[in-house]
Motif scaffolding. Structure first.
Motif, PDB file in Angstrom:
ATOM      1  N   ALA A   1       0.732  -1.239   0.014  1.00  0.00           N
ATOM      2  CA  ALA A   1       0.012  -0.164  -0.197  1.00  0.00           C
ATOM      3  C   ALA A   1       0.699   1.191   0.033  1.00  0.00           C
ATOM      4  O   ALA A   1       0.470   2.280  -0.698  1.00  0.00           O
ATOM      5  CB  ALA A   1      -1.111   0.068   1.287  1.00  0.00           C
ATOM      6  N   GLY A   2       2.046   1.280   0.705  1.00  0.00           N
ATOM      7  CA  GLY A   2       2.777   2.470   0.881  1.00  0.00           C
ATOM      8  C   GLY A   2       3.605   2.754  -0.411  1.00  0.00           C
ATOM      9  O   GLY A   2       3.530   3.808  -1.039  1.00  0.00           O
ATOM     10  N   ASN A   3       3.960   1.631  -1.109  1.00  0.00           N
ATOM     11  CA  ASN A   3       4.323   1.961  -2.564  1.00  0.00           C
ATOM     12  C   ASN A   3       3.391   2.233  -3.396  1.00  0.00           C
ATOM     13  O   ASN A   3       3.627   2.974  -4.343  1.00  0.00           O
ATOM     14  CB  ASN A   3       5.328   0.631  -3.042  1.00  0.00           C
ATOM     15  N   VAL A   4       1.961   1.877  -3.436  1.00  0.00           N
ATOM     16  CA  VAL A   4       1.160   2.322  -4.265  1.00  0.00           C
ATOM     17  C   VAL A   4       0.728   3.695  -4.161  1.00  0.00           C
ATOM     18  O   VAL A   4       0.691   4.653  -5.208  1.00  0.00           O
ATOM     19  CB  VAL A   4      -0.256   1.371  -4.140  1.00  0.00           C
ATOM     20  N   ILE A   5       0.715   4.076  -2.881  1.00  0.00           N
ATOM     21  CA  ILE A   5       0.486   5.663  -2.803  1.00  0.00           C
ATOM     22  C   ILE A   5       1.723   6.252  -3.182  1.00  0.00           C
ATOM     23  O   ILE A   5       1.457   7.430  -3.699  1.00  0.00           O
ATOM     24  CB  ILE A   5       0.410   5.862  -1.045  1.00  0.00           C
ATOM     25  N   ALA A   6       2.916   5.913  -3.070  1.00  0.00           N
ATOM     26  CA  ALA A   6       3.990   6.787  -3.598  1.00  0.00           C
ATOM     27  C   ALA A   6       3.881   6.754  -5.075  1.00  0.00           C
ATOM     28  O   ALA A   6       4.242   7.847  -5.500  1.00  0.00           O
ATOM     29  CB  ALA A   6       5.382   5.817  -3.138  1.00  0.00           C
ATOM     30  N   TYR A   7       3.594   5.751  -5.987  1.00  0.00           N
ATOM     31  CA  TYR A   7       3.493   5.898  -7.433  1.00  0.00           C
ATOM     32  C   TYR A   7       2.487   6.902  -7.745  1.00  0.00           C
ATOM     33  O   TYR A   7       2.568   7.843  -8.538  1.00  0.00           O
ATOM     34  CB  TYR A   7       2.843   4.351  -7.917  1.00  0.00           C
ATOM     35  N   PHE A   8       1.281   6.939  -7.081  1.00  0.00           N
ATOM     36  CA  PHE A   8       0.406   8.100  -7.402  1.00  0.00           C
ATOM     37  C   PHE A   8       0.912   9.484  -7.008  1.00  0.00           C
ATOM     38  O   PHE A   8       0.256  10.417  -7.577  1.00  0.00           O
ATOM     39  CB  PHE A   8      -1.264   7.455  -6.611  1.00  0.00           C
ATOM     40  N   THR A   9       1.393   9.345  -5.883  1.00  0.00           N
ATOM     41  CA  THR A   9       2.017  10.576  -5.352  1.00  0.00           C
ATOM     42  C   THR A   9       2.792  11.113  -6.589  1.00  0.00           C
ATOM     43  O   THR A   9       2.904  12.584  -6.978  1.00  0.00           O
ATOM     44  CB  THR A   9       2.680  10.556  -4.132  1.00  0.00           C
ATOM     45  N   GLU A  10       3.804  10.364  -6.902  1.00  0.00           N
ATOM     46  CA  GLU A  10       4.752  10.696  -8.109  1.00  0.00           C
ATOM     47  C   GLU A  10       3.879  11.364  -9.340  1.00  0.00           C
ATOM     48  O   GLU A  10       4.186  12.208  -9.997  1.00  0.00           O
ATOM     49  CB  GLU A  10       5.574   9.688  -8.624  1.00  0.00           C
ATOM     50  N   TYR A  11       2.582  10.651  -9.768  1.00  0.00           N
ATOM     51  CA  TYR A  11       2.046  10.840 -10.929  1.00  0.00           C
ATOM     52  C   TYR A  11       1.388  12.262 -10.763  1.00  0.00           C
ATOM     53  O   TYR A  11       1.495  13.032 -11.702  1.00  0.00           O
ATOM     54  CB  TYR A  11       1.003   9.734 -11.153  1.00  0.00           C
ATOM     55  N   TYR A  12       1.011  12.691  -9.681  1.00  0.00           N
ATOM     56  CA  TYR A  12       0.199  14.006  -9.349  1.00  0.00           C
ATOM     57  C   TYR A  12       1.254  15.007  -9.125  1.00  0.00           C
ATOM     58  O   TYR A  12       1.050  16.101  -9.225  1.00  0.00           O
ATOM     59  CB  TYR A  12      -0.772  13.716  -8.302  1.00  0.00           C
ATOM     60  N   THR A  13       2.499  14.720  -9.025  1.00  0.00           N
ATOM     61  CA  THR A  13       3.375  15.944  -8.483  1.00  0.00           C
ATOM     62  C   THR A  13       4.278  16.185  -9.343  1.00  0.00           C
ATOM     63  O   THR A  13       5.049  17.157  -9.299  1.00  0.00           O
ATOM     64  CB  THR A  13       4.029  15.751  -7.117  1.00  0.00           C
ATOM     65  N   ALA A  14       4.932  15.187 -10.318  1.00  0.00           N
ATOM     66  CA  ALA A  14       6.116  15.169 -11.173  1.00  0.00           C
ATOM     67  C   ALA A  14       5.670  16.019 -12.342  1.00  0.00           C
ATOM     68  O   ALA A  14       4.632  16.011 -12.778  1.00  0.00           O
ATOM     69  CB  ALA A  14       6.671  14.115 -11.643  1.00  0.00           C
ATOM     70  N   TYR A  15       6.668  16.962 -12.709  1.00  0.00           N
ATOM     71  CA  TYR A  15       6.317  17.822 -13.807  1.00  0.00           C
ATOM     72  C   TYR A  15       6.232  17.264 -15.227  1.00  0.00           C
ATOM     73  O   TYR A  15       6.031  17.576 -16.274  1.00  0.00           O
ATOM     74  CB  TYR A  15       7.014  19.036 -13.700  1.00  0.00           C
ATOM     75  N   THR A  16       6.735  15.739 -15.114  1.00  0.00           N
ATOM     76  CA  THR A  16       6.645  14.948 -16.264  1.00  0.00           C
ATOM     77  C   THR A  16       5.520  14.401 -16.860  1.00  0.00           C
ATOM     78  O   THR A  16       5.145  13.852 -17.678  1.00  0.00           O
ATOM     79  CB  THR A  16       8.051  14.047 -16.337  1.00  0.00           C
TER      80      THR A  16
END
Length: 393
Positions: free
Chosen positions: A44-59
């Motif tokens: 669950a922690g890694n899934v949250i991390a993935y979606f956090t990256e998706y919503y905050t990375a400028y790529t």
């Protein structure tokens, strides 16, 4: 890719945790269901991390949509940033909800005789699993401020433009990793809070929480209000400190000879003193609120109302913390994306609007959002400590 390197470190640490935990479970003879609960939290922690990256990375599309909104001014970039932050709450909430259900099920399977008590224990283990990679996630969280301060030093030292460009790329990555670390923290706080709520109810002699009790719904509403009031206090504190520092900086420009021309030496110590004193002074009221609110509700409205308050505070605090952390990181990286030369680059109208968004986002992601993690845990612990002292409600 810079982000891929840090992501690989988190995955590698997750793999090490899985192997070592499996060995300990086998050696200690612990029921396998509890091991699966730890795995659930880790995943669950890694899934949250993935979606956090998706919503905050400028790529990625969400942050670029905020940058696109900057072309029409500060108002639209604020609106789009809030929308992205709110939208980013869906995946973490669903992830944690599924993790809770799976952990409870695995816990009950591991010890059927203990029933829901084993389930709540498994939820706590899921929280441990989510925090088991804390060494790496905390390091990546701290990476952001380090890169940001390096950029400030480069700017003040008048280093070549290419140095600032490299640091800006690292700073953008730092914004994403910082938001990821906050996602781990708030997700684990929810799992921990659920276990603490269960412990509180047992200590208070409550087998179930009857939502039809007249004090429960008011308790839920008060609990849901607390994260918003707490965030308002912390954001106001940032505004007050910022105003004092701005006034001090203006005074120094007026009174210190040669400061505007670069020949005078500014008084850094006074600005640092203002920031430190303001931080200590302004945190008194939020701290008192976090500790006293469960005591007041428990003694005035009773233990049922307090259980409702804990539920409301946990749910609202989780959503608000994720929204603030992700919106703040996305606003900051939208500005970084424009500074790479997109939409006119630095000095353009879009960049000026993005600076406004970044200014709003800083207290979101650096002050109010992370502090909700502490609020959720603190009110749960305070409730548990005084559980036996509350009336029947």
């Amino acid at each position: 890719e810079l982000l891929a390197t840090l992501r690989a470190a988190v995955w590698a640490s997750s793999g090490i945790v899985l192997v070592l935990t499996a060995l300990l479970v086998l050696l200690a003879g612990v029921p396998f269901g509890y091991f699966l609960a730890i795995v659930v939290g880790l995943v669950a922690g890694n899934v949250i991390a993935y979606f956090t990256e998706y919503y905050t990375a400028y790529t990625q599309k969400p942050t670029r949509s905020i940058a696109d909104a900057a072309e029409t001014g500060p108002a639209t970039i604020i609106i789009q940033g809030m929308a992205v932050g709110m939208n980013s709450t869906a995946a973490p909430v669903l992830t944690v909800a599924i993790a809770i259900l799976l952990a409870i099920w695995f816990g009950i399977q591991a010890d059927p005789a203990a029933g829901i008590t084993a389930g709540l224990y498994a939820v706590a283990l899921a929280g441990v699993g989510m925090l088991s990679t804390l060494g790496v996630t905390l390091a990546t969280d701290a990476y952001g401020p380090v890169a940001d301060n390096a950029g400030g030093i480069a700017e003040m030292s008048h280093l070549p433009p290419e140095v600032r460009q490299r640091i800006d790329a690292l700073d953008s990555l730092g914004n994403t990793t910082a938001a990821t670390g906050k996602g781990f923290a708030i997700g684990s706080a929810v799992l921990t809070a659920l276990a603490l709520i269960g412990a509180y109810m047992q200590s208070a002699g409550m087998e179930v929480l009857d939502v039809l009790q007249p004090t429960v719904l008011p308790g839920i509403l008060i609990g849901a209000m607390l994260p918003f009031l707490f965030s308002a206090l912390t954001m106001t504190a940032v505004g007050k400190a910022a105003k004092e520092i701005v006034l001090e900086v203006r005074r120094q420009f007026r009174e210190i000879p040669g400061l505007m021309e670069g020949t005078g030496k500014p008084d850094y110590a006074t600005c640092v003193d203002i920031s430190t004193r303001s931080a200590l002074r302004e945190m008194i009221l939020p701290g008192v609120l976090a500790v006293l609110s469960p005591l007041l509700i428990g003694f005035i409205l009773g233990k049922d109302a307090l259980a409702g308050m804990l539920i409301g505070a946990t749910a609202a605090g989780f959503l608000l913390a994720v929204m603030m952390a992700n919106a703040g990181g996305a606003w900051d990286n939208a500005k970084k994306w424009i500074e790479t030369g997109e939409m006119g680059g630095k000095g353009s109208a879009a960049h000026k609007a993005a600076v406004v968004g970044d200014t709003v986002g800083d207290p979101f992601k650096d002050t109010s959002g992370p502090s909700l993690n502490i609020l959720i845990k603190l009110i749960s612990i305070a409730s548990l400590v005084f559980a036996s002292a509350f009336g029947s409600g």
